[in-house]
Design an enzyme around this catalytic site. Structure first.
Site, PDB file in Angstrom:
ATOM      1  N   GLN A   9       0.829  -1.203   0.000  1.00 38.33           N
ATOM      2  CA  GLN A   9       0.000   0.000   0.000  1.00 38.33           C
ATOM      3  C   GLN A   9       0.866   1.257   0.000  1.00 38.33           C
ATOM      4  OE1 GLN A   9      -3.285  -0.946   2.440  1.00 38.33           O
ATOM      5  NE2 GLN A   9      -4.215   1.055   2.342  1.00 38.33           N
ATOM      6  N   SER A  87       4.108  -6.451   2.853  1.00 34.46           N
ATOM      7  CA  SER A  87       2.740  -6.426   3.380  1.00 34.46           C
ATOM      8  C   SER A  87       1.763  -6.981   2.344  1.00 34.46           C
ATOM      9  CB  SER A  87       2.379  -4.991   3.805  1.00 34.46           C
ATOM     10  OG  SER A  87       1.167  -4.961   4.501  1.00 34.46           O
ATOM     11  N   LEU A  88       0.866  -6.146   1.802  1.00 35.34           N
ATOM     12  CA  LEU A  88      -0.063  -6.577   0.755  1.00 35.34           C
ATOM     13  C   LEU A  88       0.671  -7.294  -0.380  1.00 35.34           C
ATOM     14  CD1 LEU A  88      -2.620  -6.288  -1.186  1.00 35.34           C
ATOM     15  CD2 LEU A  88      -1.630  -4.073  -1.784  1.00 35.34           C
ATOM     16  N   ARG A 112      -9.215  -9.067   2.719  1.00 37.98           N
ATOM     17  CA  ARG A 112      -8.232  -8.462   3.629  1.00 37.98           C
ATOM     18  C   ARG A 112      -8.490  -6.962   3.771  1.00 37.98           C
ATOM     19  NH1 ARG A 112      -2.914  -6.021   3.090  1.00 37.98           N
ATOM     20  NH2 ARG A 112      -1.399  -6.834   4.605  1.00 37.98           N
ATOM     21  N   HIS A 194      -0.421  -3.945  11.009  1.00 38.53           N
ATOM     22  CA  HIS A 194       0.660  -4.766  11.577  1.00 38.53           C
ATOM     23  C   HIS A 194       0.862  -4.498  13.074  1.00 38.53           C
ATOM     24  CE1 HIS A 194       1.512  -6.213   7.594  1.00 38.53           C
ATOM     25  NE2 HIS A 194       1.514  -4.967   7.170  1.00 38.53           N
ATOM     26  N   GLN A 243       0.633 -12.368   9.490  1.00 39.10           N
ATOM     27  CA  GLN A 243       1.140 -11.114   8.926  1.00 39.10           C
ATOM     28  C   GLN A 243       0.361  -9.874   9.372  1.00 39.10           C
ATOM     29  OE1 GLN A 243       0.115  -9.088   5.493  1.00 39.10           O
ATOM     30  NE2 GLN A 243       1.801  -9.913   4.288  1.00 39.10           N
TER      31      GLN A 243
END
Length: 291
Positions: A9, A87-88, A112, A194, A243
């Site tokens: 992101q 991440s993503l 998500r 996170h 995650q």
């Protein structure tokens, strides 16, 4: 050895993917398939939406995923020895290395995004970028705060993002500046990604991941939760679930890929953020965009 890396992101921009759609029949087919799966024309927002529209989590995450995966799928020389995503980006990496199908990957990313949005609305929360301090100093200061605030993204040496309640992050920023941080800057994000505050989203996504079929990938994925390579689908699934509430160990992932023989890092997706981070982790590493 080639390591393909996939952004998260923040890499979005208006017009992303438009050239791919116009120049490749295969790309067009995948974009239209995505419009159908999502139930709205995400391509309209990607190609001509405003910056504000692209910032909405339910648009941002599938958009970056789509741009990255379509690039990998239409690339004539896509032959990774290892992959990783920030991440993503880990979802993009898992589709690119064959652990997830395009359809399942997109559905999980959409779920998500929705789950994270809901978790953000439960409690005001935020993130902050901290520059110029050792990781250990940041970790210790976060531990001293009597509110939720944790290291969230280990981006490169001297660049760490913290995440937590608004109060927790603000208190940590004051202490970090006093400890000598060059900057401790609150970010314009919707929530504490996170961090433990993402637990409702983690639980929701875990159920979706458990129901999804994962295949043995063509190469190892270095996962955010532990920075270790994985090809076992049970381990991949568990790390993917972890995650959402665990930090992104990007620095450690890149270091481990270098140790395991990576000589070239190819960023597959919008922007060049990850190439910059790779160069800060290792000045001798070769980093480029996908051809």
């Amino acid at each position: 050895m080639k390591a393909y890396i996939f952004p998260g992101q923040g890499a979005q921009f208006t017009g992303m993917g438009k050239n791919l759609y116009e120049e490749s029949a295969k790309a067009r087919e995948l974009f239209e398939q995505a419009n159908e799966i999502l139930g709205f024309r995400i391509t309209d927002t990607m190609f001509s939406g405003t910056e504000e529209e692209l910032k909405q989590t339910n648009v941002t995450q599938p958009s970056i995923f789509l741009h990255s995966v379509v690039l990998a799928k239409i690339s004539s020389n896509f032959q990774p020895d290892m992959v990783a995503g920030h991440s993503l980006g880990e979802f993009s990496a898992l589709v690119a290395n064959g652990a997830l199908s395009f359809e399942d990957g997109l559905r999980l990313v959409a779920q998500r995004a929705a789950a994270m949005q809901k978790a953000c609305e439960l409690q005001p929360s935020t993130m902050a970028a901290v520059l110029g301090l050792d990781d250990e100093v940041v970790e210790n200061i976060c531990r001293e705060i009597d509110d939720v605030v944790v290291p969230a993204n280990y981006n490169c040496p001297g660049q760490l993002v913290i995440s937590g309640t608004v109060r927790g992050v603000e208190l940590a920023c004051e202490k970090l500046k006093a400890a000598g941080a060059k900057r401790a800057l609150i970010l314009a994000v919707g929530g504490a990604f996170h961090s433990p505050l993402m637990e409702p989203a983690r639980a929701e996504l875990a159920a979706a991941i458990e129901k999804t079929v994962f295949s043995t990938p063509i190469c190892p994925v270095y996962q955010n939760a532990n920075a270790q390579p994985a090809t076992d689908t049970t381990i991949i699934k568990q790390n993917l679930i972890d995650q959402l509430t665990a930090p992104v160990r990007w620095t450690q992932s890149v270091q481990n890929m270098l140790t395991d023989g990576a000589t070239q890092f190819v960023e597959c997706g919008p922007g060049k953020v990850l190439q910059g981070l790779v160069k800060k982790i290792s000045s001798s590493a070769e980093a480029m965009s996908v051809a």
